[in-house]
Motif scaffolding. Sequence first.
Motif, PDB file in Angstrom:
ATOM      1  N   TRP A   1       0.771  -1.164  -0.067  1.00 40.94           N
ATOM      2  CA  TRP A   1       0.029   0.187  -0.135  1.00 40.94           C
ATOM      3  C   TRP A   1       0.771   1.378   0.038  1.00 40.94           C
ATOM      4  CZ3 TRP A   1      -4.938   1.643  -0.752  1.00 40.94           C
ATOM      5  CH2 TRP A   1      -5.815   0.687  -0.896  1.00 40.94           C
TER       6      TRP A   1
ATOM      7  N   ARG B   1      -2.754   2.487  -4.447  1.00 42.23           N
ATOM      8  CA  ARG B   1      -3.823   3.296  -3.800  1.00 42.23           C
ATOM      9  C   ARG B   1      -4.853   3.833  -5.102  1.00 42.23           C
ATOM     10  NH1 ARG B   1      -1.441   6.184   1.405  1.00 42.23           N
ATOM     11  NH2 ARG B   1      -0.147   4.684   2.110  1.00 42.23           N
TER      12      ARG B   1
ATOM     13  N   GLU C   1      -8.962   3.536  -5.185  1.00 44.32           N
ATOM     14  CA  GLU C   1      -9.757   4.545  -5.358  1.00 44.32           C
ATOM     15  C   GLU C   1     -10.834   4.486  -6.445  1.00 44.32           C
ATOM     16  OE1 GLU C   1      -7.638   8.152  -5.258  1.00 44.32           O
ATOM     17  OE2 GLU C   1      -6.733   7.740  -3.450  1.00 44.32           O
TER      18      GLU C   1
ATOM     19  N   ILE D   1      -4.514   6.544   3.954  1.00 52.83           N
ATOM     20  CA  ILE D   1      -5.344   5.941   3.069  1.00 52.83           C
ATOM     21  C   ILE D   1      -6.868   6.256   3.486  1.00 52.83           C
ATOM     22  CG2 ILE D   1      -6.284   3.889   2.355  1.00 52.83           C
ATOM     23  CD1 ILE D   1      -3.567   2.510   3.112  1.00 52.83           C
TER      24      ILE D   1
ATOM     25  N   SER E   1      -7.627   9.633   2.032  1.00 51.36           N
ATOM     26  CA  SER E   1      -7.902  10.034   0.727  1.00 51.36           C
ATOM     27  C   SER E   1      -9.451   9.328   0.356  1.00 51.36           C
ATOM     28  CB  SER E   1      -6.828   9.237   0.023  1.00 51.36           C
ATOM     29  OG  SER E   1      -6.728   7.877   0.052  1.00 51.36           O
ATOM     30  N   TRP E   2      -9.954   8.406   1.078  1.00 51.79           N
ATOM     31  CA  TRP E   2     -11.107   7.750   0.731  1.00 51.79           C
ATOM     32  C   TRP E   2     -12.322   8.376   1.008  1.00 51.79           C
ATOM     33  CZ3 TRP E   2     -10.744   1.823   1.848  1.00 51.79           C
ATOM     34  CH2 TRP E   2      -9.758   1.187   1.253  1.00 51.79           C
TER      35      TRP E   2
END
Length: 547
Positions: free
Chosen positions: A185, A191, A195, A257, A260-261
């Motif tokens: 990751w 990544r 997404e 992570i 960013s989601w």
Amino acid sequence: MTATHPTPSATDLDWWRSAVVYQVYVRSFADSNADGVGDLQGIRERLPYLRDLGVDALWLTPFYTSPMVDGGYDVADYRDVDPMFGNLTDFDNMIADAHALGLRIIVDLVPNHTSDAHAWFQAALAAGPGSPERERYLFADGRGATGEEPPNDWESIFGGPAWTRVADGQWYLHLFDPAQPDLNWRHPEVRAEFEDILRFWLDRGVDGFRIDVAHGMIKEEGLPDVGFSTMTTGQRQVELLGKGRLPYFDQDEVHDIYRSWRPILDSYPGGRMAVAEAWAETPQRLARYIGPDELHQAFSFDFLDATWSADSFRKVIDTALAESTIVGAPTTWVLSNHDKKRHVTRYGDGEVGLRRARAATLLMLALPGCAYIYQGEELGLPEVLDLPDELRQDPSFLRTGESRDGCRVPIPWSGQLAPYGFGPAGSELSWLPAPATWAALSVAAQTGVPGSTLELYRTALRIRRDHPALALGDGGITWRETDPGVLAFSRSAGDVELTCVVNLSGAPARISGYGTPMVASAPLAEEGDGHLLPIDAAVWFERPLVG
């Protein structure tokens, strides 16, 4: 009584704060084509049952293309449906029908690892050491004179080493089965890929994601040893899960992570959400997964692990509610799931276990927050403990002798003979066999029967949906003074108060002063100006608040 559901509102952004979510283990819910395996069309046909039960959303375990080494948690294609379960049109039809009935759909996302059949991993094997294709996974050279020993002492959650050597001499990491290689990751392609996967399913209308192994995607730099192993100490590393720090779980960088989601989820209408299956060594570290810039929820497994005592439940509840205040998100309660022994059996099995399970359900559903229930618990199903070894499919069984198959047996719908209406009329196939005792526990056998576990769930869920004191996910509770071994707490809204009382004392308890009983897990006896609550039982009382 049938529960009424409006079509999910695009403006109800906080639906998840007080929702009751029903976990569908897809293989074991309903089989539409007589092959002995549950499928998406089977779920679609049973949606009215779930609406009438009174739940708000369904969480579907993985239905993606997979070799099914680990029940679908080994994903070969994240953007398609495995033919075992149907196709994308079946999914679209199911979610459209669910939304029309007022039910939301949460799907499982498996980001820690892929299947070894995934195109990326096959390319990595073909490309060889040092290639860009291998950078998407965690390949490493071994230790020892010729690299014959694993790169470190990490162990698989399923038992044995977490490393497997390939033909060219390198090793790859798999924290679960060797057929589930861990992704890297820290690689931007990984990544970006996930997404895009999020957007693929959000575009198809899913209302949320359950993030599998949400604590696992980032490994400590340098891949250091844990420092002990089953071989050296007899203690498995997995025993530290939720109790101590491991270099392959709950690393700080994992939160990047989710940050960013979250904007992706927020960019879609209707309150799209994500819930973490995360283990951390302290409640404070678990709370870090939740917030306005990360995930919406994390499961409270401490509640599932509480022992059958007033002190244990009260401590877990107090801790969880305190943490929910800090993070500004309601607690997520759970008693059973596809990875844990069913709580009827955990609480003692037989009549004792069922009594306690029914009481624990009323306790859970009275608490502020979101509740997840596992398919079949509304029927009072116990764990199936005597499955023949040759029929078990859990990969951990082959490595450790421990099996999760006993909570995954297809649920009974109707009839006197197995598989109890799991498939179409006349179908006798079922991927795991159900016991003869389940005829009395089927949906048909319990529907409309006063006092049945199914009708207890239907009644409690209807009250939870309609009662002003329970309808909001936020807010605290007020503990009441009780005799030892008895828990009682109240929640209020406007001019009405609801009090939940649970008797864990081992003797009948006299209860008075809380008003009129609304629902009880066992029959109450009137005694003077109060009631006698049996052992291992719970009741909800209602009374008006006089101002």
